[in-house]
Design an enzyme around this catalytic site. Structure first.
Site, PDB file in Angstrom:
ATOM      1  N   SER B  76      35.952  65.031  42.822  1.00 54.89           N
ATOM      2  CA  SER B  76      36.175  64.510  41.465  1.00 54.89           C
ATOM      3  C   SER B  76      35.944  65.564  40.386  1.00 54.89           C
ATOM      4  O   SER B  76      36.252  65.335  39.219  1.00 54.89           O
ATOM      5  CB  SER B  76      35.263  63.307  41.206  1.00 54.89           C
ATOM      6  OG  SER B  76      33.912  63.723  41.137  1.00 54.89           O
ATOM      7  N   LEU B  78      37.458  68.479  40.390  1.00 60.49           N
ATOM      8  CA  LEU B  78      38.626  69.358  40.285  1.00 60.49           C
ATOM      9  C   LEU B  78      39.528  68.987  39.110  1.00 60.49           C
ATOM     10  O   LEU B  78      40.342  69.803  38.678  1.00 60.49           O
ATOM     11  CB  LEU B  78      39.434  69.321  41.593  1.00 60.49           C
ATOM     12  CG  LEU B  78      38.651  69.761  42.837  1.00 60.49           C
ATOM     13  CD1 LEU B  78      39.544  69.666  44.070  1.00 60.49           C
ATOM     14  CD2 LEU B  78      38.124  71.183  42.685  1.00 60.49           C
ATOM     15  N   ARG B  80      38.785  68.844  36.130  1.00 55.89           N
ATOM     16  CA  ARG B  80      38.457  69.588  34.914  1.00 55.89           C
ATOM     17  C   ARG B  80      37.662  70.869  35.155  1.00 55.89           C
ATOM     18  O   ARG B  80      37.560  71.691  34.253  1.00 55.89           O
ATOM     19  CB  ARG B  80      37.660  68.686  33.966  1.00 55.89           C
ATOM     20  CG  ARG B  80      36.310  68.292  34.523  1.00 55.89           C
ATOM     21  CD  ARG B  80      35.712  67.074  33.854  1.00 55.89           C
ATOM     22  NE  ARG B  80      34.440  66.733  34.469  1.00 55.89           N
ATOM     23  CZ  ARG B  80      34.301  66.135  35.641  1.00 55.89           C
ATOM     24  NH1 ARG B  80      35.365  65.800  36.342  1.00 55.89           N
ATOM     25  NH2 ARG B  80      33.118  65.875  36.146  1.00 55.89           N
ATOM     26  N   ASN B 138      23.072  66.415  31.398  1.00 54.14           N
ATOM     27  CA  ASN B 138      22.014  65.407  31.260  1.00 54.14           C
ATOM     28  C   ASN B 138      21.066  65.795  30.137  1.00 54.14           C
ATOM     29  O   ASN B 138      20.907  66.970  29.812  1.00 54.14           O
ATOM     30  CB  ASN B 138      21.247  65.249  32.580  1.00 54.14           C
ATOM     31  CG  ASN B 138      20.547  66.523  32.980  1.00 54.14           C
ATOM     32  OD1 ASN B 138      19.424  66.774  32.545  1.00 54.14           O
ATOM     33  ND2 ASN B 138      21.198  67.352  33.789  1.00 54.14           N
ATOM     34  N   CYS B 196      28.697  59.546  32.140  1.00 53.90           N
ATOM     35  CA  CYS B 196      30.038  60.147  32.158  1.00 53.90           C
ATOM     36  C   CYS B 196      30.874  59.641  33.312  1.00 53.90           C
ATOM     37  O   CYS B 196      32.085  59.517  33.205  1.00 53.90           O
ATOM     38  CB  CYS B 196      29.930  61.658  32.258  1.00 53.90           C
ATOM     39  SG  CYS B 196      29.121  62.356  30.859  1.00 53.90           S
ATOM     40  N   CYS B 342      12.203  56.522  55.917  1.00 49.53           N
ATOM     41  CA  CYS B 342      10.808  56.161  56.161  1.00 49.53           C
ATOM     42  C   CYS B 342      10.850  55.020  57.183  1.00 49.53           C
ATOM     43  O   CYS B 342      11.729  54.992  58.038  1.00 49.53           O
ATOM     44  CB  CYS B 342      10.099  55.792  54.864  1.00 49.53           C
ATOM     45  SG  CYS B 342      10.859  54.394  54.012  1.00 49.53           S
TER      46      CYS B 342
END
Lengths: 91, 384
Positions: B76, B78, B80, B138, B196, B342
């Site tokens: 995903s 690629l 941009r 972020n 985003c 776990c």
């Protein structure tokens, strides 16, 4: 009338998104009140639980942040563009 | 002395030819090119913004490029992130970027910061550079870079995007500019800003915003033009009604104000809020035992207590008890898929989240833990 410029990050919070909104306002406070009256879903974005302006979204009149002018009492004229600037983080 | 000859004093004819279009450019010339060749620029985040920024700075002859990114290339990306090709999917962005940049300009010194940018190393890393570009995705890292750049005394060239819009700004405390905290004092709380992944991003937008970061960096290095310091450019590609806002220094700013409360890099200040911008992306994926067993090159990580290992264990797994993960995450490779487990899947979900917050992207939580694994994959395994 002055108009408010609403960026995409805020538009997505609106029930009926618009990118600009004309408001009948003489101050920044009245402009914000006008926006929230029409789109109450934006209230929490701008105001805390006590009704005070949060620092989350910056409010500009033209190029100037209202905090460096007279805050919410900053006068707006009919030709003013009130720009909302939310933080965005996409990279 | 001609512009070419000036450059030639320090360098070769080949360099003069390579940068001929800069040498003839008013305000840049040989002096500017020499500055570019001597400049050291740190790029943090090699995604949509970092791709064009790195390509253009590298092409422009910036002598040293430091690169920091934890990620691997995802399909995903690629749409941009133009540094990468289909062949790069699943590979380390740092390795792919370094290869491309070195092929395009063999003179650039590429430094890879595989350790990532953290509160405890950021000042040491920034001390090696003249300026830093923020191309991260972020808020915690954006605040971290802002604070560190101010404390390190180097300019921060920032860009960020949302859907069709971008904000580009230069925060340079030495030139009476506000910083990111002057504009946005506090990190947005959970839910304030959508992520985003769900909001989408206009594919060519980072091409504009990242190239503008490169332009601002080249302006700052060469001294040509008016830098964007103290101002923020708001780009709206749907209308091309772009706006310039002033970002003056705020005397009350906790970082750069007259009585600062932020004077060092405390790690807890940059802990990701529950949501921030990438909440959905940050949720560790749950994976079934069958799917986990089929993952190529996966490393299983057992976060149980030592006594539990005596009862049963998955061969080949590394053991790091949950409480030690924050101290020992560096032992875990970022480039391999990690399957955290776990007993039943609760503790490993916490561990997976911690790794996510450290920048690990291929982290899975084994659904149902080793208990479900035993039932579905190894019926002879002891259960407890």
């Amino acid at each position: 009338m002055p108009f408010i410029v609403i960026p995409a990050a805020l538009r997505r919070l609106m029930s009926e998104p618009v990118s600009t909104l004309e408001v009948d306002a003489a101050t920044a406070r009245e402009a914000l009140d006008g926006l929230i009256a029409k789109y109450p879903e934006l209230r929490e974005t701008f105001l805390d639980s006590d009704g005070n302006l949060r620092q989350f979204v910056r409010i500009f009149i033209g190029e100037e942040d209202i905090e460096s002018l007279q805050g919410q009492d900053t006068p707006v004229t009919p030709s003013d563009e009130i720009v909302l600037l939310p933080p965005i983080a996409g990279g | 002395m001609s512009e070419h000859e000036k450059l030639g004093r320090l360098d070769t004819k080949r360099m003069a030819e390579r940068y001929a279009r800069h040498l003839s450019l008013p305000g840049v010339g040989a002096d500017g090119q020499q500055r570019l060749c001597a400049a050291r620029v740190l790029l943090v985040g090699l995604g949509g913004l970092g791709s064009p920024a790195a390509l253009y700075l590298n092409a422009a002859g910036v002598g040293t490029l430091g690169l920091a990114d934890f990620d691997t290339v995802d399909e995903s990306n690629l749409q941009r992130q133009i540094l990468y090709t289909e062949l790069d999917v699943g590979k380390s962005k740092l390795d792919c970027a370094a290869r491309v940049l070195q092929e395009r300009n063999g003179d650039t010194l590429i430094i890879l910061h595989r350790e990532g940018i953290q509160p405890d190393n950021v000042l040491d890393i920034m001390a090696q550079y003249d300026l830093v570009l923020d191309g991260t995705d972020n808020f915690p890292t954006r605040y971290l870079l802002n604070d560190a750049a101010y404390l390190a005394g180097i300019p921060l060239i920032s860009a960020s995007m949302f859907q069709f819009e971008a904000q580009v700004a230069v925060f340079d405390s030495k030139h009476d500019s506000g910083c990111y905290r002057c504009l946005y004092p506090d990190m947005p709380a959970a839910g304030d800003v959508p992520n985003c992944a769900e909001a989408g991003i206009f594919g060519a937008l980072p091409g504009m915003a990242g190239a503008m970061q490169a332009i601002e960096a080249i302006k700052w290095i060469t001294g040509v033009g008016e830098p964007l310091q103290g101002r923020l450019l708001m780009l709206d590609t749907l209308t091309h009604r772009n706006r310039m806002m002033r970002v003056p220094a705020n005397p009350q700013c906790a970082l750069c104000g007259s009585s600062p409360s932020i004077v060092d890099m405390q790690a807890d200040r940059y802990a990701a809020p529950v949501c921030a911008v990438a909440a959905v992306e940050e949720q560790p994926e749950s994976i079934t035992p069958d799917a986990a067993a089929k993952l190529t090159d996966a490393l299983f990580v057992d976060v149980r207590e030592p006594f539990e290992l005596e009862l049963c264990r998955i061969p080949g797994a590394v053991h790091i008890p949950l409480r030690d993960i924050p101290k020992r995450y560096a032992e875990l490779p970022v480039e391999r898929p990690l399957v955290m487990y776990c007993h039943k899947g609760m503790r490993s979900a916490v561990a997976a989240q911690q790794l996510r917050e450290k920048g690990y992207r291929q982290v899975y939580n084994l659904s149902g833990g080793i208990d479900r694994w035993a039932q579905e994959m190894e019926p002879d395994m002891a259960r407890y």
